[in-house]
Design a protein around this motif. Sequence first.
Motif, PDB file in Angstrom:
ATOM      1  N   HIS A 103       0.842  -1.202   0.000  1.00 60.45           N
ATOM      2  CA  HIS A 103       0.000   0.000   0.000  1.00 60.45           C
ATOM      3  C   HIS A 103       0.876   1.249   0.000  1.00 60.45           C
ATOM      4  O   HIS A 103       0.656   2.177  -0.780  1.00 60.45           O
ATOM      5  N   ALA A 104       1.864   1.271   0.882  1.00 58.35           N
ATOM      6  CA  ALA A 104       2.724   2.445   1.001  1.00 58.35           C
ATOM      7  C   ALA A 104       3.582   2.642  -0.245  1.00 58.35           C
ATOM      8  O   ALA A 104       3.751   3.762  -0.738  1.00 58.35           O
ATOM      9  N   LEU A 105       4.135   1.545  -0.773  1.00 56.15           N
ATOM     10  CA  LEU A 105       4.999   1.649  -1.947  1.00 56.15           C
ATOM     11  C   LEU A 105       4.232   2.185  -3.152  1.00 56.15           C
ATOM     12  O   LEU A 105       4.707   3.074  -3.866  1.00 56.15           O
ATOM     13  N   VAL A 106       3.032   1.647  -3.393  1.00 55.45           N
ATOM     14  CA  VAL A 106       2.248   2.096  -4.548  1.00 55.45           C
ATOM     15  C   VAL A 106       1.828   3.552  -4.374  1.00 55.45           C
ATOM     16  O   VAL A 106       1.831   4.342  -5.332  1.00 55.45           O
ATOM     17  N   ARG A 107       1.485   3.938  -3.155  1.00 59.60           N
ATOM     18  CA  ARG A 107       1.108   5.333  -2.884  1.00 59.60           C
ATOM     19  C   ARG A 107       2.285   6.268  -3.161  1.00 59.60           C
ATOM     20  O   ARG A 107       2.150   7.312  -3.798  1.00 59.60           O
ATOM     21  N   PHE A 108       3.471   5.904  -2.672  1.00 57.45           N
ATOM     22  CA  PHE A 108       4.644   6.732  -2.898  1.00 57.45           C
ATOM     23  C   PHE A 108       5.031   6.743  -4.369  1.00 57.45           C
ATOM     24  O   PHE A 108       5.405   7.784  -4.930  1.00 57.45           O
ATOM     25  N   SER A 109       4.943   5.604  -5.026  1.00 56.76           N
ATOM     26  CA  SER A 109       5.259   5.531  -6.448  1.00 56.76           C
ATOM     27  C   SER A 109       4.371   6.466  -7.265  1.00 56.76           C
ATOM     28  O   SER A 109       4.831   7.129  -8.202  1.00 56.76           O
ATOM     29  N   HIS A 110       3.101   6.526  -6.911  1.00 59.13           N
ATOM     30  CA  HIS A 110       2.188   7.424  -7.619  1.00 59.13           C
ATOM     31  C   HIS A 110       2.631   8.876  -7.458  1.00 59.13           C
ATOM     32  O   HIS A 110       2.600   9.661  -8.417  1.00 59.13           O
ATOM     33  N   SER A 111       3.076   9.249  -6.260  1.00 61.59           N
ATOM     34  CA  SER A 111       3.562  10.610  -6.041  1.00 61.59           C
ATOM     35  C   SER A 111       4.824  10.887  -6.854  1.00 61.59           C
ATOM     36  O   SER A 111       5.013  11.989  -7.380  1.00 61.59           O
ATOM     37  N   LEU A 112       5.697   9.869  -6.951  1.00 57.32           N
ATOM     38  CA  LEU A 112       6.925  10.025  -7.727  1.00 57.32           C
ATOM     39  C   LEU A 112       6.670  10.093  -9.228  1.00 57.32           C
ATOM     40  O   LEU A 112       7.462  10.663  -9.980  1.00 57.32           O
ATOM     41  N   GLY A 113       5.585   9.467  -9.676  1.00 58.38           N
ATOM     42  CA  GLY A 113       5.295   9.397 -11.103  1.00 58.38           C
ATOM     43  C   GLY A 113       5.808   8.136 -11.769  1.00 58.38           C
ATOM     44  O   GLY A 113       5.773   8.025 -13.004  1.00 58.38           O
ATOM     45  N   THR A 114       6.288   7.172 -10.980  1.00 57.83           N
ATOM     46  CA  THR A 114       6.706   5.887 -11.548  1.00 57.83           C
ATOM     47  C   THR A 114       5.492   4.966 -11.683  1.00 57.83           C
ATOM     48  O   THR A 114       4.489   5.138 -10.996  1.00 57.83           O
ATOM     49  N   ASP A 115       5.588   3.999 -12.585  1.00 55.11           N
ATOM     50  CA  ASP A 115       4.451   3.130 -12.917  1.00 55.11           C
ATOM     51  C   ASP A 115       4.592   1.798 -12.199  1.00 55.11           C
ATOM     52  O   ASP A 115       5.173   0.838 -12.715  1.00 55.11           O
ATOM     53  N   ILE A 116       4.081   1.730 -10.976  1.00 53.22           N
ATOM     54  CA  ILE A 116       4.073   0.488 -10.200  1.00 53.22           C
ATOM     55  C   ILE A 116       2.626   0.112  -9.917  1.00 53.22           C
ATOM     56  O   ILE A 116       1.850   0.919  -9.393  1.00 53.22           O
ATOM     57  N   LYS A 117       2.257  -1.112 -10.273  1.00 52.11           N
ATOM     58  CA  LYS A 117       0.921  -1.622  -9.983  1.00 52.11           C
ATOM     59  C   LYS A 117       1.040  -2.894  -9.144  1.00 52.11           C
ATOM     60  O   LYS A 117       2.050  -3.592  -9.199  1.00 52.11           O
ATOM     61  N   TRP A 118      -0.019  -3.196  -8.425  1.00 51.46           N
ATOM     62  CA  TRP A 118      -0.011  -4.304  -7.469  1.00 51.46           C
ATOM     63  C   TRP A 118      -1.272  -5.134  -7.674  1.00 51.46           C
ATOM     64  O   TRP A 118      -2.377  -4.599  -7.677  1.00 51.46           O
ATOM     65  N   TYR A 119      -1.080  -6.449  -7.859  1.00 51.41           N
ATOM     66  CA  TYR A 119      -2.186  -7.354  -8.167  1.00 51.41           C
ATOM     67  C   TYR A 119      -2.293  -8.456  -7.114  1.00 51.41           C
ATOM     68  O   TYR A 119      -1.286  -8.937  -6.586  1.00 51.41           O
TER      69      TYR A 119
END
Length: 515
Positions: free
Chosen positions: A86-102
């Motif tokens: 949850h934290a990694l995807v939230r931070f990634s979105h702020s950074l602008g990197t494309d990380i998704k979690w399934y």
Amino acid sequence: MPGQDRHQMLFGPENSPLLQVGFMGLVEVDTDFHVCLTNLDDWKKTVSAKTWEVCNFYAADLKKRNVKIAFFSSTPQGGGVALMRHALVRFSHSLGTDIKWYVPRPRPGVFRVTKHKHNILQGITGPDERLSADDRKLLSAWIEENAKRYWTVPGGPLSSPAEGGADVLIVDDPQMPGLIPVAKRLAPRRPIIFRSHIQIRSDLVDQPGTPQAEAWKYLWNNAKCADCFITHPVSAFVPRDVPPDIVGYMPAATDWLDGLNKNMRDWDVAHYGRIFNAACKNAEMPTIQHPDGIFDVLDAYEKFHNRLTRERPELRLPKLLICGHGSVDDPDGAIIYDQVVDHIEHRIPHIRHLICAIRLRSSDQVLNALLSKATIVLQLSTREGFEVKVSEAIHKGVPVIATRAGGIPLQVEHTKNGFLVDVGDTDAVAQHLFDLWTDEALYHRMSEYALSNVCDEVSTVGNTLSWLYLASKLSKGESVRPRGQWINNLAFEECGVSVTPEMPRLTRAVEMEDP
């Protein structure tokens, strides 16, 4: 709302409004980012300037090349893996990197089997308990069903990058290694990372015919197709089948901005304390008016209680609190809780009024309030990977008494921010409890050291940095051969930023063997 009030408002009592699983099992963190919990300035304040610099170095490279990264784990809620993602995807979105979690659709009986497999690999089951052929069949069918229905279709994360699939895959726990050969068949050259989050008894795995050897063979037959094997920083967790050059070390992480760890105002602590005490009353447990291996905890507390009442009767007796809200993929939680309550009521009834053992509804803020007001934390695990609750306690300046199990000694500096004891040594635990409770100078010295020596590697930003480094290297077609090194160290070295002495680091005791 700026700062703390925004975080307070949007992390609801059960976080349920923020948890959604959408199309293809995509975990839509923060209601698919329609809710804004943090910004980059918030994240930047949680780590050193150098950690922030290195993290953004790799983020810039991935954004420039539009690299897509996909994580796969078994559940979207409960347990350390879900909290980290949850934290990694939230931070990634702020950074602008494309990380998704399934995550896969759950299936009856699967979590019982996966928990059983974990217990076998950790060596805490009986010698006759094995992962049966039916168990293996159930797990394989579960993985294949989800892969075929959701993830291998054109545009699905397991499809080839040419068809819209992810460029780098991370299979994020030992429940789902069956995805690795499926993904390799679809795109043989695409890099895949396997992340092991549990303590594996490699000494038992290496003995032919043991339940551990059989369970590991099933796991490794799939995981061996991965390009990297990432594990907690303990060499004893790595069976000898794993080629040493693909092994990299990465500790578990926690998020300093989420409901479990953010700084709480006194008003907030009082509010969630009232919620906690209401739950205690409903469970007929003593309330905590001054929030100050479970059976070892009970034994050690009884010894501490007896000594304190005998030698220092003028001091107030602290209460013992055992609580948590469990994980959705841990069916043993209710069983263990019943055993603990039975032990308290029938074996130590004379101190029952001082012990609160309760299973709480999911509420990060309640746990945060309790940890914020705790005086001492006990982590008496018999088997452990890397317990982030230890890091969270240290982050709050709470001394920790913990066992020399798994990755815990990497977090606790003996006699500085806590004490380390051998597994089962409840006499030593009782002694350290007595010392911390009766020696004010000792307590404050440890608390101050803990507050000023928190490592970036166990934070969301530091953890993300390691993943971005791996994705950056592998997505370029470059080989990553950690050879038993810490991924965080490799990331710093690669971009030419040195680690300075004033940056707190975890103990680099990677050759430590399990006692």
